[in-house]
Design an enzyme around this catalytic site. Sequence first.
Site, PDB file in Angstrom:
ATOM      1  N   SER A   8      -4.351   2.088   5.942  1.00  0.00           N
ATOM      2  CA  SER A   8      -3.283   2.246   4.943  1.00  0.00           C
ATOM      3  C   SER A   8      -2.629   3.613   5.062  1.00  0.00           C
ATOM      4  O   SER A   8      -3.239   4.651   4.815  1.00  0.00           O
ATOM      5  CB  SER A   8      -3.851   2.057   3.538  1.00  0.00           C
ATOM      6  OG  SER A   8      -2.825   2.329   2.611  1.00  0.00           O
ATOM      7  N   HIS A  33      -1.062  -0.915   7.419  1.00  0.00           N
ATOM      8  CA  HIS A  33      -0.839  -1.342   6.041  1.00  0.00           C
ATOM      9  C   HIS A  33       0.143  -0.386   5.369  1.00  0.00           C
ATOM     10  O   HIS A  33      -0.083   0.828   5.323  1.00  0.00           O
ATOM     11  CB  HIS A  33      -2.189  -1.341   5.306  1.00  0.00           C
ATOM     12  CG  HIS A  33      -2.155  -1.958   3.960  1.00  0.00           C
ATOM     13  ND1 HIS A  33      -2.158  -3.319   3.755  1.00  0.00           N
ATOM     14  CD2 HIS A  33      -2.101  -1.398   2.721  1.00  0.00           C
ATOM     15  CE1 HIS A  33      -2.137  -3.572   2.452  1.00  0.00           C
ATOM     16  NE2 HIS A  33      -2.087  -2.411   1.804  1.00  0.00           N
ATOM     17  N   ASP A  35       2.054   0.444   1.953  1.00  0.00           N
ATOM     18  CA  ASP A  35       2.045   0.215   0.508  1.00  0.00           C
ATOM     19  C   ASP A  35       3.366   0.646  -0.104  1.00  0.00           C
ATOM     20  O   ASP A  35       3.663   1.842  -0.169  1.00  0.00           O
ATOM     21  CB  ASP A  35       0.926   1.045  -0.135  1.00  0.00           C
ATOM     22  CG  ASP A  35      -0.444   0.479   0.160  1.00  0.00           C
ATOM     23  OD1 ASP A  35      -0.667  -0.707  -0.130  1.00  0.00           O
ATOM     24  OD2 ASP A  35      -1.284   1.228   0.693  1.00  0.00           O
ATOM     25  N   MET A  37       5.549   0.985  -3.407  1.00  0.00           N
ATOM     26  CA  MET A  37       5.340   1.052  -4.863  1.00  0.00           C
ATOM     27  C   MET A  37       6.635   1.448  -5.551  1.00  0.00           C
ATOM     28  O   MET A  37       7.348   2.329  -5.069  1.00  0.00           O
ATOM     29  CB  MET A  37       4.279   2.108  -5.169  1.00  0.00           C
ATOM     30  CG  MET A  37       2.961   1.870  -4.469  1.00  0.00           C
ATOM     31  SD  MET A  37       1.819   3.186  -4.872  1.00  0.00           S
ATOM     32  CE  MET A  37       0.363   2.621  -4.002  1.00  0.00           C
ATOM     33  N   HIS A  66       2.673  -4.352   1.969  1.00  0.00           N
ATOM     34  CA  HIS A  66       2.108  -4.734   0.677  1.00  0.00           C
ATOM     35  C   HIS A  66       3.088  -4.289  -0.410  1.00  0.00           C
ATOM     36  O   HIS A  66       3.181  -3.094  -0.695  1.00  0.00           O
ATOM     37  CB  HIS A  66       0.736  -4.047   0.543  1.00  0.00           C
ATOM     38  CG  HIS A  66       0.049  -4.288  -0.760  1.00  0.00           C
ATOM     39  ND1 HIS A  66      -1.068  -3.554  -1.144  1.00  0.00           N
ATOM     40  CD2 HIS A  66       0.288  -5.161  -1.769  1.00  0.00           C
ATOM     41  CE1 HIS A  66      -1.473  -3.979  -2.332  1.00  0.00           C
ATOM     42  NE2 HIS A  66      -0.664  -4.944  -2.729  1.00  0.00           N
ATOM     43  N   MET A  68       4.063  -3.685  -3.897  1.00  0.00           N
ATOM     44  CA  MET A  68       3.632  -3.529  -5.293  1.00  0.00           C
ATOM     45  C   MET A  68       4.877  -3.224  -6.105  1.00  0.00           C
ATOM     46  O   MET A  68       5.050  -2.121  -6.635  1.00  0.00           O
ATOM     47  CB  MET A  68       2.593  -2.406  -5.380  1.00  0.00           C
ATOM     48  CG  MET A  68       1.224  -2.848  -4.916  1.00  0.00           C
ATOM     49  SD  MET A  68       0.140  -1.456  -4.594  1.00  0.00           S
ATOM     50  CE  MET A  68       0.677  -1.071  -2.945  1.00  0.00           C
ATOM     51  N   MET A 137      -7.168  -7.335  -4.234  1.00  0.00           N
ATOM     52  CA  MET A 137      -7.267  -5.917  -4.594  1.00  0.00           C
ATOM     53  C   MET A 137      -8.677  -5.663  -5.105  1.00  0.00           C
ATOM     54  O   MET A 137      -9.178  -6.411  -5.957  1.00  0.00           O
ATOM     55  CB  MET A 137      -6.270  -5.570  -5.718  1.00  0.00           C
ATOM     56  CG  MET A 137      -4.814  -5.486  -5.330  1.00  0.00           C
ATOM     57  SD  MET A 137      -4.362  -4.285  -4.052  1.00  0.00           S
ATOM     58  CE  MET A 137      -5.223  -2.791  -4.518  1.00  0.00           C
ATOM     59  N   GLY A 142      -2.116   1.049  -7.100  1.00  0.00           N
ATOM     60  CA  GLY A 142      -1.287   2.195  -7.487  1.00  0.00           C
ATOM     61  C   GLY A 142      -1.696   3.495  -6.831  1.00  0.00           C
ATOM     62  O   GLY A 142      -0.862   4.376  -6.644  1.00  0.00           O
ATOM     63  N   GLY A 144      -4.476   5.510  -3.847  1.00  0.00           N
ATOM     64  CA  GLY A 144      -5.538   5.485  -2.852  1.00  0.00           C
ATOM     65  C   GLY A 144      -6.742   6.240  -3.383  1.00  0.00           C
ATOM     66  O   GLY A 144      -6.677   6.891  -4.434  1.00  0.00           O
ATOM     67  N   GLY A 145      -7.850   6.139  -2.673  1.00  0.00           N
ATOM     68  CA  GLY A 145      -9.019   6.965  -2.971  1.00  0.00           C
ATOM     69  C   GLY A 145      -9.811   6.566  -4.203  1.00  0.00           C
ATOM     70  O   GLY A 145     -10.595   7.366  -4.716  1.00  0.00           O
ATOM     71  N   ASP A 175      -8.441  -4.809  -0.100  1.00  0.00           N
ATOM     72  CA  ASP A 175      -7.684  -3.558  -0.203  1.00  0.00           C
ATOM     73  C   ASP A 175      -8.138  -2.724  -1.393  1.00  0.00           C
ATOM     74  O   ASP A 175      -7.981  -3.142  -2.541  1.00  0.00           O
ATOM     75  CB  ASP A 175      -6.194  -3.924  -0.343  1.00  0.00           C
ATOM     76  CG  ASP A 175      -5.276  -2.713  -0.335  1.00  0.00           C
ATOM     77  OD1 ASP A 175      -5.758  -1.603  -0.065  1.00  0.00           O
ATOM     78  OD2 ASP A 175      -4.070  -2.896  -0.595  1.00  0.00           O
ATOM     79  N   GLY A 176      -8.699  -1.562  -1.086  1.00  0.00           N
ATOM     80  CA  GLY A 176      -9.042  -0.615  -2.138  1.00  0.00           C
ATOM     81  C   GLY A 176     -10.504  -0.218  -2.112  1.00  0.00           C
ATOM     82  O   GLY A 176     -11.385  -1.051  -2.307  1.00  0.00           O
ATOM     83  N   GLY A 177     -10.746   1.050  -1.822  1.00  0.00           N
ATOM     84  CA  GLY A 177     -12.107   1.574  -1.896  1.00  0.00           C
ATOM     85  C   GLY A 177     -13.037   1.121  -0.793  1.00  0.00           C
ATOM     86  O   GLY A 177     -14.261   1.234  -0.926  1.00  0.00           O
ATOM     87  N   GLY A 197      -7.627   3.273   3.530  1.00  0.00           N
ATOM     88  CA  GLY A 197      -6.753   4.438   3.533  1.00  0.00           C
ATOM     89  C   GLY A 197      -7.542   5.701   3.728  1.00  0.00           C
ATOM     90  O   GLY A 197      -7.663   6.235   4.845  1.00  0.00           O
ATOM     91  N   SER A 198      -8.161   6.178   2.641  1.00  0.00           N
ATOM     92  CA  SER A 198      -8.849   7.472   2.723  1.00  0.00           C
ATOM     93  C   SER A 198     -10.028   7.480   3.692  1.00  0.00           C
ATOM     94  O   SER A 198     -10.285   8.511   4.325  1.00  0.00           O
ATOM     95  CB  SER A 198      -9.286   7.952   1.341  1.00  0.00           C
ATOM     96  OG  SER A 198      -9.335   6.921   0.430  1.00  0.00           O
TER      97      SER A 198
HETATM   98  C1  DX5 Z   1      -3.737   0.895  -3.548  1.00  0.00           C
HETATM   99  C2  DX5 Z   1      -3.194   0.487  -2.201  1.00  0.00           C
HETATM  100  C3  DX5 Z   1      -4.168   0.634  -1.095  1.00  0.00           C
HETATM  101  C4  DX5 Z   1      -4.636   2.034  -0.829  1.00  0.00           C
HETATM  102  C5  DX5 Z   1      -6.056   1.928  -0.327  1.00  0.00           C
HETATM  103  O1  DX5 Z   1      -2.863   0.522  -4.544  1.00  0.00           O
HETATM  104  O2  DX5 Z   1      -2.760  -0.861  -2.223  1.00  0.00           O
HETATM  105  O3  DX5 Z   1      -3.688   0.039   0.103  1.00  0.00           O
HETATM  106  O4  DX5 Z   1      -3.859   2.725   0.106  1.00  0.00           O
HETATM  107  O5  DX5 Z   1      -6.560   3.194  -0.206  1.00  0.00           O
HETATM  108  P1  DX5 Z   1      -8.124   3.495  -0.197  1.00  0.00           P
HETATM  109  O6  DX5 Z   1      -8.670   2.833   1.025  1.00  0.00           O
HETATM  110  O7  DX5 Z   1      -8.166   4.979  -0.140  1.00  0.00           O
HETATM  111  O8  DX5 Z   1      -8.680   2.920  -1.467  1.00  0.00           O
HETATM  112 ZN    ZN Z   2      -2.283  -1.899  -0.226  1.00  0.00          ZN
END
Ligand code: DX5
Ligand code: ZN
Length: 223
Positions: A8, A33, A35, A37, A66, A68, A137, A142, A144-145, A175-177, A197-198
Site C-alpha cells: 500500500s 495498492h 488508497d 480517500m 481502493h 474510499m 477491511m 482511513g 495506515g499503521g 487490508d489493514g494491520g 502498508g507500514s
Molecule cells: C487503510 C487503507 C490501507 C492502509 C493499510 O484505510 O485502506 O490500505 O494503507 O496500511 P497498514 O498496512 O499500515 O495497515
Molecule cells: Zn486500502
Amino acid sequence: MRYILSPSLLAADIGHLAEEVKTVEKAGAQYLHLDVMDGHFVPSLSFGPPAIASLRRQTSLIFDVHLMVEDADRYLTDFVKAGADVITVHAEAVTHLDRTLYAIRKLGLKAGVALNPATPLSVLDWVLPMADMVLLMTVNPGFGGQKYIDYCNEKIRALRALIRERGLQTDIEVDGGVTLGNVESVLDAGANVIVSGSAVFGGDTAANAAAFLDILRKREARP
Ligand code: DX5
Ligand code: ZN
C-alpha cells in the site's frame, strides 16, 4: 491458488514514490495498492487520478485502486484513464452496488467490493458473482499503521467458505494491520491477496517485501 502481495503506497515515502514503487516491483510484488480517500467516506485525504497517472509511467505493476470515496461512479473513467487495473468500491459508500460493479467490468477492469469490519458478508449475497475480488477491511478505513482487528479472521474464513460453496474463484484481499507476524494466520483463514502498508514500507522496503513474498510463494507451492 495464486497469492499476491499488494504493497500500500499510503505508507511509502512521498518524496521518493517512484523509487519506492520500483523497489517493491523488483522484489516481486505483483500489485500496487492505491488508497484513494475523499475526506467524506473516510476522514483523510490522499491522492487521486493525476498521481496515479504519473506513477503509471514508472511501473508495470497491476494497479489495485481502493476507492474510499462517496459517489465512486463519478470517477470511474478518470481512474481507468489514469491506469487502474482493478477498482474496488465500498459497499457502504455506493448506492447502487450492482450498477457500479457492472460499470467497472464494462470498462474492462476487474471489479472489487470492499467491506468495513462491521459490515456483514450478507451484502454480497446477490452480487458475489459480479466481483472479481472482495476486500475485507481488517481495520477501520482511513489510516495506515492501525492494529489488525482479530475477529476478522473468522470473517475471512466465512467468506472463503461461501466462495467455495458457490463454486467461485473470487480473490479475497485483506487490508489493514497485516504484518510479517500475523500474515500466516490471515492466509490460513483463506485470504490470497495481501495488502500491507507500514509493514512493507516501514524500514527496509526491499527486505520486507521479500519476506512477505517468500511466505506467499511457499503457500503457492503447497499441494
Ligand atoms: C487503510 C487503507 C490501507 C492502509 C493499510 O484505510 O485502506 O490500505 O494503507 O496500511 P497498514 O498496512 O499500515 O495497515
Ligand atoms: Zn486500502
